[in-house]
Design an enzyme around this catalytic site. Structure first.
Site, short mmCIF file in Angstrom:
data_model
loop_
_atom_site.label_atom_id
_atom_site.label_comp_id
_atom_site.label_asym_id
_atom_site.label_seq_id
_atom_site.Cartn_x
_atom_site.Cartn_y
_atom_site.Cartn_z
N GLY A 29 4.25 1.60 -0.42
CA GLY A 29 5.55 1.64 -1.10
C GLY A 29 6.50 0.59 -0.55
N ILE A 43 0.85 -1.20 0.00
CA ILE A 43 0.00 0.00 0.00
C ILE A 43 0.88 1.24 0.00
CG2 ILE A 43 -1.94 1.16 1.09
CD1 ILE A 43 -2.45 -1.27 2.73
N SER A 63 1.31 -1.36 10.99
CA SER A 63 2.68 -0.89 10.69
C SER A 63 3.70 -2.04 10.76
CB SER A 63 3.10 0.23 11.66
OG SER A 63 2.25 1.33 11.54
N LYS A 103 11.69 1.01 12.35
CA LYS A 103 10.48 0.95 13.15
C LYS A 103 9.28 1.09 12.22
CE LYS A 103 12.31 2.99 17.45
NZ LYS A 103 12.48 4.23 18.23
N GLY A 104 8.13 0.57 12.66
CA GLY A 104 6.92 0.71 11.85
C GLY A 104 6.41 2.13 11.90
N THR A 158 7.34 -3.25 6.98
CA THR A 158 8.78 -3.08 6.75
C THR A 158 9.57 -3.77 7.85
OG1 THR A 158 8.21 -0.97 5.74
CG2 THR A 158 10.52 -1.39 6.10
N GLY A 209 3.81 3.60 9.46
CA GLY A 209 2.63 3.97 8.68
C GLY A 209 1.55 4.64 9.52
N GLU A 210 1.40 4.17 10.75
CA GLU A 210 0.25 4.62 11.54
C GLU A 210 0.50 5.84 12.44
OE1 GLU A 210 -0.08 0.48 12.79
OE2 GLU A 210 -2.22 0.67 12.51
#
Lengths: 194, 763
Positions: free
Chosen positions: B494, B492, B533, B718-719, B536, B721-722
């Site tokens: 990248g 979603i 998240s 670290k995640g 990655t 996205g959120e």
């Protein structure tokens, strides 16, 4: 009642049969098999279905297909010249002006119309011009960046520094998805080599 | 594809260990162009709605016009008679086994929910599905759905959680038992009705804490439901082969999650279902399956033809899984020097006909040292659709309550809000609180800030810790020296691009020489969904391990060829070289060719990852607003965000997450709210009335990345996205308070509410 009309899309004739109520968006997606225009709301609010009608951006969900006959229709599939991308397409790639990509065809077409009217827009003018195209991923900043980059690139090209941008063909079968089949039992008229 | 370097963003480096080795090709930290950008700018990317199968039919739902009613009868005979109709399904047509769907709720509790209400059962919100029809065209399917006759016994609806908890309120889920009365707080003194979930937590002794405090603050915050508003509506195409194989092409954040949902709902083995994850047009937590895919498969089974269902935008607002609303009361005791000694929260989460929200209330605490903390929180049923995840689920709501009050305390104590946070922050644990907050304060010029008339500044901090999930990946090196990553990841944000960069880094080749393939659930190794998240962090580890496995094979082959020991070799620039002897080298292309004739065959690296703990990510944001005293209109003059990304694989993609998340958080405070009338009907089921930001609503954003690596993330990732959505509502409310002197505690801060605040101050 169904009638035969001819649409001119990306310079190609498409003789198709439509009902009086058939929307241009459905004619493009389901009769011409040009699925680049997306449906996000069907009320003209999101701009994902934007195409150019005689060079002007319209939300194709609010245009009747029969009323578009005799006009030049440009969809995202007709923006690049073969493998040479339009500067706006190139700029959306390089500036990070897309994430999920569902708004991207409409954004690019609106941007092209904007730049055709104003070759050197300010950031505020770009924001004004794109207000009818919703993007939920980017927050718009990188889209505005992309249009700025494209404007500069187009100015450079017009000054004689023509730059060809070669792109690799899509070589990734897993990403390309399953083969498209024609729901009405044959290749759409005017459809070539998809 | 082409790759482009963008200007490197400002990066604040902090100390920490990194989990990764570099091969000197520097593929990590490059702002390369997304791997899927070309197909997206040319209109070639295939979303689920772009799929047309031979003989495909269209599915449409029959929905309840009432928010709360009991089904008396359903008559589908007129619909079934219509030429072109190929399938009609209701609760009665489904076999008993199939009449329930097991939905994975957002906090992983599994709850059985009926697919359709049967006769005598209830519809619990306007737009609830009562039947579905498939026909050869959308128009015929719609017409047929109109001819289905449903008789209802209309029941009184309840739409406000504060009413729903009272004795005598309509009971929405009949099996719900009232919760015991609370001893304290705003909801004390009576049993709590319509409860769908509970969360209670106590640390220390809040009563003692409040006694020790110099000042006590108590505020109630109200947050509306928000819709994720992905531009691509929920879409599925399904086809069932005569041998029982089910193929599903769908817009999903996780095709394995979708497969699991379908297997549970349909009571068939997962191996009989193949889910093809199509390019996804935004999800933000709302696309894990269950909303249309199950119905689509059932229609296709009955029709013996492929069926496509595409939600309309109105259906999105009536019957998807939006973020829950909440009413949160926060009581905080502080010392005069700003030390927080105790905090207590009571929360009612508006979870509609479902559950999932109250678990997030603990985020009211923030990343602060608070000795005494207590919370009592409830999921409360109302006549609205069940909630779903929306980017850091629950965090924006709880963070608004926690952080807006921190700002009010700072204001009352005359302590700078940044300083107050630094005095109370938690340290260590790989958390970069100070670095991240200081970075955004510096970027915004916080310490030197000035303001004109009707202008104000706001700041807040959000936190989030990424999850982790099982992920497998294969990395193969081909005879042209190029590599391919193969897995089951839905991209979603990248992440395919980041994975290509990780593989390239390990293999010592350029990012441009890596391609990425996503398999369907039949072909790909298992992979967790893109949510929480996790991607990655989890897939990054799997891909890194797979690439390292492939590199081991490369080194083994090269050692044989170069007659050197593996320890003496290095991989970079697409070749393997004997250290200190650049003449002795062999290219990856040569090794790829040699591998075909080698004892162990072609180079295929394998990597798997299950779960390891990550570390908390901090997102800090600042807004500068100007209010129009005549209209109450809010204009953003500046928006600043910082984020601890651990390690940035692709800075341009990280900025994309920081910017997109910030805008979603701010706009929840500025304009977004789903509204219901007293009769339970949705007030604004469309994009004209449910406002999301346009390009005109935000100024250019200024973001700054902080890199405090985490031990278990690949290269320290670290995640991310959120977390950028979390602080937004609190930032905006505090900026308005700074401008007006009034704290508006109900979001969003519409012109009406801002104007009322300005007027209340003036009078």
């Amino acid at each position: 009642m169904r009638t035969l009309i001819e649409l001119t899309v990306n310079g190609q004739p498409y003789p198709i049969d439509v009902e009086g109520r058939t929307r241009l968006l459905d004619a493009l997606r389901e009769k011409c098999f040009l699925t680049g225009a997306k449906e996000g709301c069907s009320t003209g609010d999101c701009g994902a279905c934007t195409v150019l009608l005689d060079g002007q951006p319209v939300t194709s969900c609010l245009v009747l297909a029969s009323s578009a006959a005799g006009k030049e229709i440009t969809t995202i599939e007709g923006v690049s010249a073969g493998e040479v991308l339009h500067p706006v397409q190139q700029a959306f790639m390089s500036a990070g002006g897309l994430q999920c990509g569902i708004c991207t065809p409409g954004m690019i077409l609106t941007s092209i119309a904007l730049l055709n009217e104003n070759r050197n827009p300010t950031r505020d003018q770009i924001r004004f011009g794109l207000q009818g195209n919703l993007c939920r991923c980017t927050g718009y900043g990188k889209i505005v960046d992309a249009v700025e980059v494209a404007a500069k690139d187009m100015a450079t090209r017009e000054n004689g520094h023509h730059m060809e941008v070669k792109t690799e063909p899509d070589t990734n079968p897993a990403m390309a998805g399953p083969a498209q089949a024609d729901a009405t039992g044959g290749q759409a008229p005017g459809e070539k080599g998809r | 594809m082409t790759a482009t370097e963008s200007a490197k963003p400002t990066t604040a480096q902090t100390n920490g260990q990194t989990n990764g080795q570099s091969n000197g090709t520097h593929q990590i930290g490059r702002s390369v162009t997304r791997i899927d950008a070309l197909e997206k700018v040319t209109g070639r990317a295939q979303y689920a709605a772009d799929l047309f199968l031979p003989g495909m039919c269209y599915g449409v739902f029959k929905r309840s016009p009432h928010a709360h009613a009991r089904i008396v009868s359903i008559d589908t005979s007129e619909a079934e008679k219509m030429p072109g109709v190929v399938a009609v399904i209701t609760a009665m047509t489904l076999s008993k086994d199939m009449a329930s769907v097991v939905e994975e709720e957002m906090h992983a509790t599994r709850k059985v929910v009926s697919l359709f209400p049967n006769i005598g059962e209830k519809v619990k919100y306007e737009g609830a599905k009562v039947a579905a029809v498939a026909a050869v065209s959308r128009e015929i399917a719609f017409e047929a759905s109109e001819r289905i006759k449903v008789e209802y016994e209309v029941l009184p609806p309840v739409t406000d959680v504060r009413e729903a908890i009272k004795e005598g309120a309509s009971q929405i889920n009949e099996d719900s038992q009232p919760a015991d009365a609370l001893p304290d707080g705003p909801f004390a003194g009576h049993p709590i009705y319509n409860v769908a979930g509970q969360n209670h937590r106590a640390e220390g002794d809040v009563e003692a804490g409040f006694k020790a405090a110099d000042r006590i603050f108590e505020d109630t915050y109200v947050i509306p439901r928000a819709h994720q508003t992905y531009i691509e509506p929920q879409t599925t195409v399904a086809d069932c082969a005569p041998d029982g194989k089910v193929n599903v092409w769908t817009s999903t954040q996780g095709h394995f999650a979708t497969r699991s949902n379908l297997a549970n709902s349909l009571r068939i083995p997962a191996s009989r279902i193949n889910v093809h994850g199509m390019t996804i047009g935004g999800g933000f937590g709302a696309k894990f399956g269950g909303i249309v895919d199950t119905y689509c498969v059932l229609l296709a089974m009955k029709a013996h033809r492929p069926v496509k269902i595409v939600y309309t935008r109105a259906e999105e607002f009536l019957d998807a899984r939006p973020a829950p609303g909440a009413v949160i009361t926060v009581k905080t005791g502080v010392k005069n020097d700003g030390t927080i000694v105790a905090r207590q929260a009571w929360a009612l989460w508006d979870t509609g006909s479902g559950s999932g929200g109250c678990y997030a209330t603990s985020r009211v605490k923030g990343v602060y040292k608070i000795e005494h903390f207590k919370l009592d929180a409830y999921d409360v049923n109302t006549n609205k659709p069940a909630p779903g995840a929306y980017r850091a689920p629950g965090a924006p709501q709880a963070t608004f309550a926690g952080e807006a009050q921190i700002n009010r305390i700072a204001h009352e104590l005359r302590i700078d809000p940044v300083e107050l946070r630094l005095r109370n922050m938690r340290e260590g644990e790989q958390i970069a609180f100070k670095e991240t907050l200081s970075a955004v304060a510096e970027r915004a010029g916080w310490a030197q800030r000035t303001k004109g008339a009707h202008e104000g500044w706001g700041v807040a901090v959000g936190e989030w810790t990424n999850g982790a999930g099982p992920a497998g990946a294969l990395v193969s090196v081909h005879e042209d020296g190029k590599a391919r990553v193969f897995y089951g990841l839905m991209d979603i944000t990248g992440t395919d691009t980041a994975m290509a960069q990780i593989a390239a880094e390990v293999l010592g080749i350029k990012y441009e020489d890596v391609t990425v393939s996503r398999g369907d659930t039949d072909s790909a190794p298992f992979g967790t969904a893109s949510g929480g998240s996790v991607v990655t962090f989890s897939y990054g580890n799997a891909v890194k391990r797979a690439a390292e496995d492939a590199r081991d094979r490369i080194l083994e082959l090269a050692a044989e060829h170069l007659e050197a020991s593996v320890e003496d070799l290095e991989v970079s620039d697409g070749k393997v070289t004997v250290k200190g002897n650049p003449e002795a080298s062999v290219t990856l292309a040569q090794l790829g060719q040699m591998s075909l004739r080698s004892r162990n065959g072609p180079i295929v690296g394998r990597g798997s990852f299950s779960s390891e703990p990550s570390a908390t990510t901090i997102a800090a944001q600042i807004a500068r607003v100007k209010l129009d005293p005549e209209t109450g209109q809010l204009r953003l003059l500046g928006a600043y965000g910082s984020l601890d990304v651990g390690k940035s694989i692709n800075p341009m993609a990280c900025e994309g997450q920081m910017e997109g998340g910030l805008v979603q958080g701010f706009s929840w405070g500025m304009m977004e709210q789903m509204q219901w009338r007293e009769d339970g009907r949705n007030w604004n089921p469309g994009l004209l009335d449910y406002r999301v930001p346009t390009s005109l609503d935000f100024p250019d954003l200024e973001t700054v990345m902080v890199e405090q690596p985490t031990k278990n993330g690949p290269f320290g990732v670290k995640g991310i996205g959120e977390p950028p959505i979390a602080p937004g509502i609190a930032v905006i409310s505090s900026a308005i308070a700074d401008a007006t002197g009034v704290w508006i505690n109900e979001a969003p801060f519409t012109p009406e509410r801002v104007l009322a605040a300005i007027k209340s101050k003036a009078s």
